[in-house]
Design a protein around this motif. Structure first.
Motif, PDB file in Angstrom:
ATOM      1  N   VAL A  50      67.177  -0.536  44.094  1.00  0.00           N
ATOM      2  CA  VAL A  50      66.241  -0.479  42.968  1.00  0.00           C
ATOM      3  C   VAL A  50      66.818   0.354  41.833  1.00  0.00           C
ATOM      4  O   VAL A  50      66.715  -0.020  40.660  1.00  0.00           O
ATOM      5  CB  VAL A  50      64.875   0.071  43.433  1.00  0.00           C
ATOM      6  CG1 VAL A  50      63.976   0.393  42.259  1.00  0.00           C
ATOM      7  CG2 VAL A  50      64.195  -0.917  44.366  1.00  0.00           C
ATOM      8  N   TRP A  51      67.455   1.471  42.158  1.00  0.00           N
ATOM      9  CA  TRP A  51      68.063   2.329  41.143  1.00  0.00           C
ATOM     10  C   TRP A  51      69.109   1.551  40.338  1.00  0.00           C
ATOM     11  O   TRP A  51      69.090   1.568  39.112  1.00  0.00           O
ATOM     12  CB  TRP A  51      68.692   3.546  41.809  1.00  0.00           C
ATOM     13  CG  TRP A  51      69.348   4.492  40.864  1.00  0.00           C
ATOM     14  CD1 TRP A  51      70.605   4.405  40.354  1.00  0.00           C
ATOM     15  CD2 TRP A  51      68.778   5.670  40.294  1.00  0.00           C
ATOM     16  NE1 TRP A  51      70.863   5.463  39.525  1.00  0.00           N
ATOM     17  CE2 TRP A  51      69.752   6.257  39.468  1.00  0.00           C
ATOM     18  CE3 TRP A  51      67.546   6.293  40.420  1.00  0.00           C
ATOM     19  CZ2 TRP A  51      69.529   7.424  38.773  1.00  0.00           C
ATOM     20  CZ3 TRP A  51      67.334   7.473  39.720  1.00  0.00           C
ATOM     21  CH2 TRP A  51      68.305   8.018  38.911  1.00  0.00           C
ATOM     22  N   VAL A  52      70.004   0.865  41.035  1.00  0.00           N
ATOM     23  CA  VAL A  52      71.062   0.113  40.346  1.00  0.00           C
ATOM     24  C   VAL A  52      70.458  -1.015  39.517  1.00  0.00           C
ATOM     25  O   VAL A  52      70.884  -1.266  38.385  1.00  0.00           O
ATOM     26  CB  VAL A  52      72.093  -0.422  41.366  1.00  0.00           C
ATOM     27  CG1 VAL A  52      73.053  -1.398  40.719  1.00  0.00           C
ATOM     28  CG2 VAL A  52      72.857   0.734  41.983  1.00  0.00           C
ATOM     29  N   TRP A  69      70.770  -1.499  35.438  1.00  0.00           N
ATOM     30  CA  TRP A  69      71.188  -2.743  34.791  1.00  0.00           C
ATOM     31  C   TRP A  69      70.158  -3.213  33.773  1.00  0.00           C
ATOM     32  O   TRP A  69      70.506  -3.855  32.791  1.00  0.00           O
ATOM     33  CB  TRP A  69      71.404  -3.833  35.824  1.00  0.00           C
ATOM     34  CG  TRP A  69      72.684  -3.711  36.586  1.00  0.00           C
ATOM     35  CD1 TRP A  69      73.733  -2.883  36.344  1.00  0.00           C
ATOM     36  CD2 TRP A  69      73.032  -4.450  37.746  1.00  0.00           C
ATOM     37  NE1 TRP A  69      74.709  -3.059  37.286  1.00  0.00           N
ATOM     38  CE2 TRP A  69      74.314  -4.026  38.170  1.00  0.00           C
ATOM     39  CE3 TRP A  69      72.406  -5.419  38.493  1.00  0.00           C
ATOM     40  CZ2 TRP A  69      74.953  -4.539  39.269  1.00  0.00           C
ATOM     41  CZ3 TRP A  69      73.044  -5.940  39.598  1.00  0.00           C
ATOM     42  CH2 TRP A  69      74.312  -5.499  39.979  1.00  0.00           C
ATOM     43  N   LEU A  70      68.899  -2.903  34.028  1.00  0.00           N
ATOM     44  CA  LEU A  70      67.847  -3.292  33.083  1.00  0.00           C
ATOM     45  C   LEU A  70      67.758  -2.366  31.876  1.00  0.00           C
ATOM     46  O   LEU A  70      66.981  -2.617  30.964  1.00  0.00           O
ATOM     47  CB  LEU A  70      66.490  -3.330  33.794  1.00  0.00           C
ATOM     48  CG  LEU A  70      66.302  -4.468  34.789  1.00  0.00           C
ATOM     49  CD1 LEU A  70      64.974  -4.324  35.517  1.00  0.00           C
ATOM     50  CD2 LEU A  70      66.374  -5.812  34.079  1.00  0.00           C
ATOM     51  N   GLY A  71      68.527  -1.285  31.875  1.00  0.00           N
ATOM     52  CA  GLY A  71      68.582  -0.419  30.718  1.00  0.00           C
ATOM     53  C   GLY A  71      67.907   0.928  30.878  1.00  0.00           C
ATOM     54  O   GLY A  71      67.845   1.701  29.911  1.00  0.00           O
ATOM     55  N   PHE A  72      67.375   1.240  32.040  1.00  0.00           N
ATOM     56  CA  PHE A  72      66.804   2.567  32.257  1.00  0.00           C
ATOM     57  C   PHE A  72      67.940   3.594  32.245  1.00  0.00           C
ATOM     58  O   PHE A  72      69.042   3.322  32.697  1.00  0.00           O
ATOM     59  CB  PHE A  72      66.082   2.631  33.607  1.00  0.00           C
ATOM     60  CG  PHE A  72      64.757   1.932  33.621  1.00  0.00           C
ATOM     61  CD1 PHE A  72      63.582   2.663  33.616  1.00  0.00           C
ATOM     62  CD2 PHE A  72      64.675   0.548  33.656  1.00  0.00           C
ATOM     63  CE1 PHE A  72      62.359   2.023  33.645  1.00  0.00           C
ATOM     64  CE2 PHE A  72      63.464  -0.094  33.682  1.00  0.00           C
ATOM     65  CZ  PHE A  72      62.299   0.641  33.674  1.00  0.00           C
ATOM     66  N   THR A  73      67.643   4.781  31.754  1.00  0.00           N
ATOM     67  CA  THR A  73      68.661   5.827  31.708  1.00  0.00           C
ATOM     68  C   THR A  73      68.563   6.721  32.945  1.00  0.00           C
ATOM     69  O   THR A  73      67.509   6.843  33.554  1.00  0.00           O
ATOM     70  CB  THR A  73      68.502   6.689  30.448  1.00  0.00           C
ATOM     71  OG1 THR A  73      67.214   7.291  30.455  1.00  0.00           O
ATOM     72  CG2 THR A  73      68.680   5.853  29.192  1.00  0.00           C
ATOM     73  N   PHE A  74      69.682   7.348  33.273  1.00  0.00           N
ATOM     74  CA  PHE A  74      69.749   8.200  34.457  1.00  0.00           C
ATOM     75  C   PHE A  74      68.828   9.410  34.354  1.00  0.00           C
ATOM     76  O   PHE A  74      68.316   9.885  35.347  1.00  0.00           O
ATOM     77  CB  PHE A  74      71.182   8.700  34.684  1.00  0.00           C
ATOM     78  CG  PHE A  74      72.142   7.618  35.049  1.00  0.00           C
ATOM     79  CD1 PHE A  74      72.062   7.029  36.287  1.00  0.00           C
ATOM     80  CD2 PHE A  74      73.115   7.204  34.166  1.00  0.00           C
ATOM     81  CE1 PHE A  74      72.950   6.039  36.648  1.00  0.00           C
ATOM     82  CE2 PHE A  74      74.003   6.212  34.507  1.00  0.00           C
ATOM     83  CZ  PHE A  74      73.915   5.620  35.758  1.00  0.00           C
ATOM     84  N   ASP A  75      68.662   9.915  33.149  1.00  0.00           N
ATOM     85  CA  ASP A  75      67.856  11.113  32.977  1.00  0.00           C
ATOM     86  C   ASP A  75      66.389  10.813  32.685  1.00  0.00           C
ATOM     87  O   ASP A  75      65.600  11.722  32.477  1.00  0.00           O
ATOM     88  CB  ASP A  75      68.437  11.998  31.872  1.00  0.00           C
ATOM     89  CG  ASP A  75      68.561  11.266  30.540  1.00  0.00           C
ATOM     90  OD1 ASP A  75      68.339  10.050  30.500  1.00  0.00           O
ATOM     91  OD2 ASP A  75      68.886  11.930  29.538  1.00  0.00           O
ATOM     92  N   GLY A  76      66.020   9.553  32.700  1.00  0.00           N
ATOM     93  CA  GLY A  76      64.623   9.188  32.482  1.00  0.00           C
ATOM     94  C   GLY A  76      63.783   9.404  33.733  1.00  0.00           C
ATOM     95  O   GLY A  76      64.268   9.330  34.854  1.00  0.00           O
ATOM     96  N   GLY A  77      62.537   9.681  33.545  1.00  0.00           N
ATOM     97  CA  GLY A  77      61.662   9.953  34.685  1.00  0.00           C
ATOM     98  C   GLY A  77      61.222   8.702  35.424  1.00  0.00           C
ATOM     99  O   GLY A  77      61.028   8.731  36.641  1.00  0.00           O
TER     100      GLY A  77
END
Length: 96
Positions: free
Chosen positions: A43-45, A49-57
């Motif tokens: 789900v994380w990956v 790929w969908l554009g969520f950032t690593f530092d987003g909640g």
């Protein structure tokens, strides 16, 4: 690096669920942690790929929620399936 962290947290959720939810005699000790870790990482990956950032909640919330859903769904469904399968196998073997 965050992928490692979220995967370890997902595995910990699965391990905790093993001892909190009933039916643990029907599956092994590593099933829930492994399934929760795999789903969390997948789900994380996918979210990356969908554009969520690593530092987003939200990426953390959604990924760990997927671990919780997996860790609850497996122990609720697997014991019923396992008992029914074992019963069918016992009847089949008894006929031989």
């Amino acid at each position: 690096m965050e992928l490692v962290y979220v995967t370890v947290i997902g595995a910990a959720i699965g391990l905790l669920a093993r001892y909190v939810l009933p039916g643990r005699r029907t599956y092994g000790i590593l099933l829930l942690p492994a399934a929760a870790a795999a789903v969390t990482a997948t789900v994380w990956v996918g979210l990356v790929w969908l554009g969520f950032t690593f530092d987003g909640g939200w990426i953390w919330v959604i990924s760990l929620a997927a671990a919780v859903v997996t860790s609850v769904a497996i122990p609720l469904a697997l014991p019923r399936y396992r008992e029914a399968y074992d019963e069918r196998l016992m009847h089949r073997l008894a006929k031989i």
